[in-house]
Each structure stands twice: as structure tokens, then as C-alpha cells.
Design an enzyme around this catalytic site. Sequence first.
Site, mmCIF file in Angstrom:
data_model
loop_
_atom_site.group_PDB
_atom_site.id
_atom_site.type_symbol
_atom_site.label_atom_id
_atom_site.label_comp_id
_atom_site.label_asym_id
_atom_site.label_seq_id
_atom_site.Cartn_x
_atom_site.Cartn_y
_atom_site.Cartn_z
ATOM 1 N N SER A 140 7.767 -9.984 -1.270
ATOM 2 C CA SER A 140 7.787 -9.362 0.066
ATOM 3 C C SER A 140 8.242 -10.415 1.070
ATOM 4 C CB SER A 140 6.373 -8.902 0.443
ATOM 5 O OG SER A 140 6.306 -8.530 1.806
ATOM 6 N N TYR A 153 -3.101 -10.780 2.058
ATOM 7 C CA TYR A 153 -1.930 -10.072 1.496
ATOM 8 C C TYR A 153 -0.748 -11.044 1.422
ATOM 9 C CZ TYR A 153 2.003 -6.993 0.713
ATOM 10 O OH TYR A 153 3.148 -6.430 0.183
HETATM 11 P P1 NDP Z 1 3.224 2.547 -2.884
HETATM 12 O O1 NDP Z 1 1.814 2.573 -2.395
HETATM 13 O O2 NDP Z 1 4.097 3.707 -2.579
HETATM 14 O O3 NDP Z 1 3.243 2.261 -4.465
HETATM 15 C C1 NDP Z 1 2.379 1.324 -5.044
HETATM 16 C C2 NDP Z 1 2.344 1.543 -6.543
HETATM 17 O O4 NDP Z 1 1.508 0.524 -7.133
HETATM 18 C C3 NDP Z 1 1.764 2.881 -6.928
HETATM 19 O O5 NDP Z 1 2.539 3.451 -7.960
HETATM 20 C C4 NDP Z 1 0.368 2.537 -7.460
HETATM 21 O O6 NDP Z 1 0.016 3.419 -8.507
HETATM 22 C C5 NDP Z 1 0.606 1.152 -8.039
HETATM 23 N N1 NDP Z 1 -0.642 0.386 -8.164
HETATM 24 C C6 NDP Z 1 -1.447 -0.081 -7.184
HETATM 25 N N2 NDP Z 1 -2.525 -0.668 -7.703
HETATM 26 C C7 NDP Z 1 -2.398 -0.588 -9.066
HETATM 27 C C8 NDP Z 1 -3.198 -1.010 -10.157
HETATM 28 N N3 NDP Z 1 -4.354 -1.655 -9.955
HETATM 29 N N4 NDP Z 1 -2.764 -0.763 -11.414
HETATM 30 C C9 NDP Z 1 -1.589 -0.113 -11.626
HETATM 31 N N5 NDP Z 1 -0.785 0.319 -10.622
HETATM 32 C C10 NDP Z 1 -1.198 0.082 -9.361
HETATM 33 O O7 NDP Z 1 3.861 1.213 -2.269
HETATM 34 P P2 NDP Z 1 5.285 0.510 -2.470
HETATM 35 O O8 NDP Z 1 6.141 1.240 -3.399
HETATM 36 O O9 NDP Z 1 5.788 0.221 -1.098
HETATM 37 O O10 NDP Z 1 4.788 -0.875 -3.084
HETATM 38 C C11 NDP Z 1 5.242 -1.383 -4.309
HETATM 39 C C12 NDP Z 1 5.259 -2.899 -4.230
HETATM 40 O O11 NDP Z 1 6.142 -3.306 -3.188
HETATM 41 C C13 NDP Z 1 3.927 -3.552 -3.920
HETATM 42 O O12 NDP Z 1 3.802 -4.712 -4.727
HETATM 43 C C14 NDP Z 1 4.036 -3.934 -2.445
HETATM 44 O O13 NDP Z 1 3.217 -5.025 -2.126
HETATM 45 C C15 NDP Z 1 5.504 -4.269 -2.357
HETATM 46 N N6 NDP Z 1 6.136 -4.228 -1.050
HETATM 47 C C16 NDP Z 1 6.083 -3.109 -0.250
HETATM 48 C C17 NDP Z 1 6.749 -3.084 0.968
HETATM 49 C C18 NDP Z 1 6.692 -1.920 1.882
HETATM 50 O O14 NDP Z 1 6.887 -2.091 3.100
HETATM 51 N N7 NDP Z 1 6.486 -0.720 1.404
HETATM 52 C C19 NDP Z 1 7.567 -4.234 1.405
HETATM 53 C C20 NDP Z 1 7.527 -5.350 0.505
HETATM 54 C C21 NDP Z 1 6.873 -5.323 -0.676
HETATM 55 P P3 NDP Z 1 -1.441 4.090 -8.724
HETATM 56 O O15 NDP Z 1 -2.093 4.195 -7.377
HETATM 57 O O16 NDP Z 1 -1.136 5.393 -9.372
HETATM 58 O O17 NDP Z 1 -2.120 3.140 -9.639
HETATM 59 C C1 8X3 Z 2 5.035 -5.325 2.845
HETATM 60 C C2 8X3 Z 2 5.767 -5.701 4.086
HETATM 61 O O1 8X3 Z 2 5.536 -6.764 6.372
HETATM 62 O O2 8X3 Z 2 3.971 -4.992 5.825
HETATM 63 O O3 8X3 Z 2 4.996 -6.386 1.956
HETATM 64 O O4 8X3 Z 2 3.762 -7.169 4.839
HETATM 65 S S1 8X3 Z 2 4.689 -6.185 5.326
#
Ligand code: NDP
Ligand code: 8X3
Length: 254
Positions: A140, A153
Site C-alpha cells: 500500500s 496499519y
Molecule cells: P476488501 O475488504 O474489499 O477485500 C479484502 C479481502 O481480504 C476480502 O476478500 C477478505 O475476505 C480478505 N480477508 C481479510 N481478512 C482475511 C483473513 N483473515 N483470512 C482470509 N482472507 C481475509 O479490500 P481490498 O480489496 O481493498 O483489500 C485487499 C488488500 O489491498 C488488503 O491487503 C488491503 O490492505 C490492500 N489495499 C487496499 C487499498 C484500498 O484503498 N482499498 C489500497 C492499498 C492496499 P473474507 O472477509 O471473506 O475473509
Molecule cells: C489502503 C490505502 O491510504 O487508506 O492501504 O491506507 S490507505
Amino acid sequence: MAKIVFITGATSGFGRAAAEKFAANGYDLILNGRREDRLEELCRGLEKKYNIASMTLAFDVRDEKAVFDAIDNLPAEWKTIDILFNNAGLALGRDYFEEADLDDWNIMVDTNVKGFMYVAKAVSRLMAARKQGHIINMGSVAGKLVYEKGNVYCATKFAVDALNQAMRIDLLRHNIKVTGIHPGAAETEFSLVRFKGDKTTAKKIYDGLNPLTAEDVADIIYYCASLPPHVCINDLSVTCIQQADAIYFYRQPG
Ligand code: NDP
Ligand code: 8X3
């Protein structure tokens, strides 16, 4: 034989969009998440739409035994994983350091760092044995620059950045590509999870922005995975045009 991509966190957001992108390009899928009903529905839908094979592997990445059992016991024909998208993760809360909830911190460290490590280790062993593979790690912009109330985080995503570098070095001798992807704000379920179902606060994060979509990120991941065998993108940061880094935004007034 079709290539295999293994995606963690495929029930939503980036993982779900990446599953569709890889399926559309003929990959077979191993999809992980905790919400098994969503995984089943996604797999059956993509199999039908793109004529690919898929399997669900529902486990909580925090559960060390479940991770290694599931991956070590994959049927032989599913063990030849070509690409791991190590994506499952979350933020919980956005609070000053001294006020933040300890449970939130523990869950983020257990998921984003320890769970991330378990999956990468289990899959890298399979890849090392075959002397091929590509691990794409989800970092991220929060893992490049700390912002106010981002504390733990951000720390977990700094850890992902360090582990991405570590894997890139240690897995060189096995011919395994390692790529770190570092997106900025993207509208998925991420903020809804972070703010524990508070839709108004979750929506505010994107006020005045035209944020990245899950599909934007999935396209970039697929691009990284499609380069010639001798080319590896080691590290890639991406934001929408109104965001410079984890702190600086230009939000459209109104
Ligand atoms: P979502 O919440 O849409 O998706 C998160 C996914 O992670 C879900 O499929 C969830 O599945 C899974 N997950 C969470 N905890 C667990 C666990 N303990 N075991 C297995 N699966 C898990 O968020 P994003 O798609 O945005 O996030 C995906 C990744 O991208 C994360 O690592 C996040 O930190 C990162 N990210 C997100 C950004 C954003 O602005 N959206 C920017 C930068 C990075 P389930 O709940 O079914 O287990
Ligand atoms: C998710 C992006 O800026 O909310 O990793 O931390 S931010």
C-alpha cells in the site's frame, strides 16, 4: 495445460477483480477468503463464463495450521501454482496511537503480516521445487509513508514492503519473480471494514476523488504477471490522479 493463479482475499475488492481478470485470460483459479459462500458463487460463475477450472480454499490466513494444511494438501494437479496474489488484508480503525484499540492492532498484525507470511511461505516452497513462479504481494502507499492515525496499519504495510524485498532476494536462486504492488485509495469494501460498517464515514474517504477501482488494480496485476519470463516488476506504486502519496490529495471541491 492452463496456468494456475492462487488469490487470497478473493471474496471482495482487488482479489475478486483479479480472479475475473485472470479467468478471462484462461487461468485456472484457486480462490481463498473466509466467506465460503461468496467463494463458491464466484468460482461457479467464472467457470461458466470463461470455461476455466477453479477450486475454493476457504481458510483464515491467521490460522497457521489451516494455511499449511490447505496448501500442503492441495491435489497434485493444483500444486503447480504459477502465480500467487498474496492480497488478503485489512485495516481496522483510524485512531490516534494512544487511543487505538488493541484488538484492532492484533487482528491487523495477525492478518497483514503473519497470515501474509504463512501463505507466501507455503506457496514459495511449491514454487521453489519447480524453479518457477511469481509472487505478487499486496502492499500500500501506507507502507511507503506513514499518515496521521495510520500507525499500526501503516506498520503492517511497511512490513509487507520489507518482506517483499526479502522474498525477492531469497527466492532469486529459485527463479521466482516477486512483485510488490502499492495502491492508494481504491473504493472496495476496505473502508467499510475499517470503519466497522459505518457507511457515511467509509464514503467520506473518497469525497472529491475519482479513486482507483478494483478493476484498475486487477489490470495492473495482470500486466505484471504477463511480462516475458526474464522481466520482473519489483515494486510498483499506483494512485488515482488526485493522490500523490499516502498524505497528499487534491480533492475536487463540492
Ligand atoms: P476488501 O475488504 O474489499 O477485500 C479484502 C479481502 O481480504 C476480502 O476478500 C477478505 O475476505 C480478505 N480477508 C481479510 N481478512 C482475511 C483473513 N483473515 N483470512 C482470509 N482472507 C481475509 O479490500 P481490498 O480489496 O481493498 O483489500 C485487499 C488488500 O489491498 C488488503 O491487503 C488491503 O490492505 C490492500 N489495499 C487496499 C487499498 C484500498 O484503498 N482499498 C489500497 C492499498 C492496499 P473474507 O472477509 O471473506 O475473509
Ligand atoms: C489502503 C490505502 O491510504 O487508506 O492501504 O491506507 S490507505
